[in-house]
Design an enzyme around this catalytic site. Structure first.
Site, PDB file in Angstrom:
ATOM      1  N   ASP A 234       2.696 -15.188  27.788  1.00  0.00           N
ATOM      2  CA  ASP A 234       1.631 -15.567  26.849  1.00  0.00           C
ATOM      3  C   ASP A 234       0.388 -16.006  27.612  1.00  0.00           C
ATOM      4  OD1 ASP A 234       3.368 -15.021  24.822  1.00  0.00           O
ATOM      5  OD2 ASP A 234       3.418 -17.050  24.001  1.00  0.00           O
TER       6      ASP A 234
ATOM      7  N   ARG B 198      -0.088  -7.403  24.528  1.00  0.00           N
ATOM      8  CA  ARG B 198      -0.344  -7.942  23.189  1.00  0.00           C
ATOM      9  C   ARG B 198      -1.839  -8.270  23.079  1.00  0.00           C
ATOM     10  NH1 ARG B 198       2.091 -13.565  22.581  1.00  0.00           N
ATOM     11  NH2 ARG B 198       4.057 -12.480  22.342  1.00  0.00           N
TER      12      ARG B 198
HETATM   13  C1  LIG Z   1       2.328 -12.711  17.473  1.00  0.00           C
HETATM   14  C2  LIG Z   1       1.161 -13.531  17.936  1.00  0.00           C
HETATM   15  C3  LIG Z   1       1.114 -13.974  19.244  1.00  0.00           C
HETATM   16  C4  LIG Z   1       0.020 -14.720  19.703  1.00  0.00           C
HETATM   17  N1  LIG Z   1      -0.063 -15.064  21.027  1.00  0.00           N
HETATM   18  C5  LIG Z   1      -1.184 -15.679  21.481  1.00  0.00           C
HETATM   19  C6  LIG Z   1      -1.371 -15.946  22.870  1.00  0.00           C
HETATM   20  O1  LIG Z   1      -0.539 -15.653  23.739  1.00  0.00           O
HETATM   21  N2  LIG Z   1      -2.532 -16.564  23.242  1.00  0.00           N
HETATM   22  C7  LIG Z   1      -3.513 -16.915  22.330  1.00  0.00           C
HETATM   23  O2  LIG Z   1      -4.553 -17.442  22.736  1.00  0.00           O
HETATM   24  N3  LIG Z   1      -3.337 -16.672  21.028  1.00  0.00           N
HETATM   25  C8  LIG Z   1      -2.216 -16.075  20.569  1.00  0.00           C
HETATM   26  N4  LIG Z   1      -2.080 -15.837  19.224  1.00  0.00           N
HETATM   27  C9  LIG Z   1      -3.032 -16.459  18.264  1.00  0.00           C
HETATM   28  C10 LIG Z   1      -4.278 -15.615  18.062  1.00  0.00           C
HETATM   29  O3  LIG Z   1      -5.078 -15.666  19.211  1.00  0.00           O
HETATM   30  C11 LIG Z   1      -5.093 -16.127  16.855  1.00  0.00           C
HETATM   31  O4  LIG Z   1      -5.520 -17.431  17.134  1.00  0.00           O
HETATM   32  C12 LIG Z   1      -4.330 -16.152  15.551  1.00  0.00           C
HETATM   33  O5  LIG Z   1      -3.498 -15.026  15.415  1.00  0.00           O
HETATM   34  C13 LIG Z   1      -5.323 -16.184  14.354  1.00  0.00           C
HETATM   35  O6  LIG Z   1      -6.080 -15.016  14.307  1.00  0.00           O
HETATM   36  P1  LIG Z   1      -5.723 -13.777  13.360  1.00  0.00           P
HETATM   37  O7  LIG Z   1      -6.140 -12.560  14.095  1.00  0.00           O
HETATM   38  O8  LIG Z   1      -4.294 -13.809  12.969  1.00  0.00           O
HETATM   39  O9  LIG Z   1      -6.564 -13.899  12.037  1.00  0.00           O
HETATM   40  P2  LIG Z   1      -7.606 -15.015  11.536  1.00  0.00           P
HETATM   41  O10 LIG Z   1      -8.898 -14.827  12.258  1.00  0.00           O
HETATM   42  O11 LIG Z   1      -6.951 -16.357  11.560  1.00  0.00           O
HETATM   43  O12 LIG Z   1      -7.755 -14.573  10.039  1.00  0.00           O
HETATM   44  C14 LIG Z   1      -8.533 -13.449   9.668  1.00  0.00           C
HETATM   45  C15 LIG Z   1      -8.383 -13.211   8.186  1.00  0.00           C
HETATM   46  O13 LIG Z   1      -7.033 -12.780   7.918  1.00  0.00           O
HETATM   47  C16 LIG Z   1      -6.594 -13.339   6.689  1.00  0.00           C
HETATM   48  N5  LIG Z   1      -5.449 -14.222   6.939  1.00  0.00           N
HETATM   49  C17 LIG Z   1      -5.121 -14.788   8.109  1.00  0.00           C
HETATM   50  N6  LIG Z   1      -3.995 -15.526   7.981  1.00  0.00           N
HETATM   51  C18 LIG Z   1      -3.624 -15.428   6.695  1.00  0.00           C
HETATM   52  C19 LIG Z   1      -2.551 -15.966   5.929  1.00  0.00           C
HETATM   53  N7  LIG Z   1      -1.634 -16.758   6.483  1.00  0.00           N
HETATM   54  N8  LIG Z   1      -2.491 -15.648   4.611  1.00  0.00           N
HETATM   55  C20 LIG Z   1      -3.412 -14.868   4.030  1.00  0.00           C
HETATM   56  N9  LIG Z   1      -4.456 -14.315   4.717  1.00  0.00           N
HETATM   57  C21 LIG Z   1      -4.560 -14.601   6.022  1.00  0.00           C
HETATM   58  C22 LIG Z   1      -7.786 -14.096   6.097  1.00  0.00           C
HETATM   59  O14 LIG Z   1      -8.517 -13.231   5.274  1.00  0.00           O
HETATM   60  C23 LIG Z   1      -8.585 -14.449   7.334  1.00  0.00           C
HETATM   61  O15 LIG Z   1      -9.943 -14.674   7.066  1.00  0.00           O
HETATM   62  C24 LIG Z   1      -1.016 -15.063  18.778  1.00  0.00           C
HETATM   63  C25 LIG Z   1      -0.966 -14.600  17.467  1.00  0.00           C
HETATM   64  C26 LIG Z   1       0.092 -13.834  17.036  1.00  0.00           C
HETATM   65  C27 LIG Z   1       0.081 -13.320  15.614  1.00  0.00           C
END
Ligand SMILES: Cc1cc2nc3c(=O)[nH]c(=O)nc-3n(C[C@H](O)[C@H](O)[C@H](O)COP(=O)(O)OP(=O)(O)OC[C@H]3O[C@@H](n4cnc5c(N)ncnc54)[C@H](O)[C@@H]3O)c2cc1C
Length: 329
Positions: A131, A179
């Site tokens: 990660d 990822r």
């Molecule tokens: C499997 C996985 C592994 C990860 N690993 C890392 C890592 O190693 N390092 C790191 O820095 N970050 C990691 N992250 C976190 C990532 O960087 C983001 O901070 C996090 O995923 C939030 O961004 P997003 O792209 O999901 O969408 P967001 O920008 O949070 O959301 C975008 C839009 O999607 C919709 N949405 C989002 N969540 C929901 C919900 N629960 N219900 C309904 N609508 C929703 C909404 O419309 C929102 O405006 C990981 C995330 C995932 C999913």
């Protein structure tokens, strides 16, 4: 809502709450987003997710470990989980945070720990993702990843689209399993994009490049349905086969979207955190999406075990954050 994000990020770094939460069990609705406290509980979760047609990547919760004894304990727990996965024959890979197994203590000690994990994973035919944490850990993490990529073929890492460096990295890792995420930490404008629009655009660009410029496997890790649909359009237009990519989401988030993607024939991997150290992870999820406070509100209305001082302190801390939300609405 940048202020609210900052409040939850500050809460995630609160040492008193972090320590207290380890003794509490899963509270405030954290059981909806954390797979379990023990290896056995988590294995049951993994079986359940597998039965729904999805694979899993597990993550031993806890980071920024500051002494070798604790780092060794965490590494041993990861080894125990790898062994249990091998014995149970479930479909799961490992996600590892290097700060949990010694990155902030001693580089070589950390490298030895990851090697032990890599060997155990290799023996169980398992993939390991390293990660990506905050930018302060970036250089050492990349150094370790690059070293291990020469020694093992079951290793990959994460590129965060908010980092300016990600555009060079996507070419460097074009043939690896990577990822792609937006990035979860608060970083300065010197190293990272700041606007959501720019970060979203960068994420789409990186994924498109990785899907087309090399032979790597692309994990599209987002809950953002707009980005997911744009990527599906791109995948169809470019005839990218299903075995070249997957969607990844966190356990407990957008379950319907996860199911829908499986029904549409796509590979979906659920990232399941487990362990006692759930508090900082949970606060970061609230920072990303303050609507997740619903989980807290629902659980507090049901929770009659709200007796200990530490739990009450937690409620006050979360209540403070909730108040901020309502004030700003
Ligand atoms: C499997 C996985 C592994 C990860 N690993 C890392 C890592 O190693 N390092 C790191 O820095 N970050 C990691 N992250 C976190 C990532 O960087 C983001 O901070 C996090 O995923 C939030 O961004 P997003 O792209 O999901 O969408 P967001 O920008 O949070 O959301 C975008 C839009 O999607 C919709 N949405 C989002 N969540 C929901 C919900 N629960 N219900 C309904 N609508 C929703 C909404 O419309 C929102 O405006 C990981 C995330 C995932 C999913």
């Amino acid at each position: 809502m940048p202020l609210l994000r900052d409040v939850f990020i500050a809460l995630s770094e609160n040492k008193v709450m972090n320590e207290a939460s380890k003794k509490m069990g899963l509270k405030f609705g954290a059981n909806k987003v954390v797979g379990g406290i023990t290896v056995d509980e988590t294995i049951e979760r993994i079986k359940d997710i597998n039965s729904q047609g999805m694979s899993v990547s597990f993550d031993n919760l806890g980071e920024f470990v500051t002494n070798k004894t604790d780092a060794t304990k965490e590494k041993d727990l990861i080894l125990k989980m790898i062994q249990a996965i091998g014995e149970e024959g479930v479909d799961a890979s490992a996600s590892v945070k290097l700060s949990q197994i010694g990155l902030n203590i001693d580089y070589d000690f950390c490298l030895d720990n990851v090697r032990e994990i890599m060997d155990a994973a290799k023996a169980n035919d398992m993939f390991v993702n390293i990660d990506m944490e905050n930018h302060a850990a970036y250089d050492d993490t990349i150094r370790i990843v690059d070293q291990l990529m020469e020694e093992y073929d079951n290793i990959g890492t994460v590129l965060q689209s908010y980092l300016y460096s990600a555009k060079d990295d996507v070419y460097k890792y074009k043939d690896n399993r990577i990822r792609f995420v937006k990035g979860a930490y608060k970083e300065s404008p010197q190293v990272a994009l700041q606007s959501k629009e720019d970060i979203d655009k960068a994420l789409e660009l990186l994924i498109r490049l990785h899907l087309t410029k090399g032979e790597g496997f692309t994990s599209i890790a987002t809950h953002d349905h707009n980005i997911i649909e744009n990527m599906i359009d791109f995948i169809k237009e470019n005839d990218i086969p299903n075995d070249r990519f997957e969607f990844q989401m966190l356990f407990g988030f957008r379950k319907e979207l996860q199911r829908e993607l499986v029904e549409r024939g796509y590979n979906v991997c659920v990232y399941i955190p487990f362990g006692t150290d759930w508090y900082a992870y949970f606060m970061r999820r609230l920072a990303e999406r303050p609507q997740n406070i619903n989980l807290v509100v629902k659980s507090l209305s049901k929770d009659h075990t709200f007796k200990t001082a530490s739990a009450a302190a937690g409620a006050v801390a979360i209540g403070f954050a909730a108040l901020k939300i309502f004030k700003r609405k």
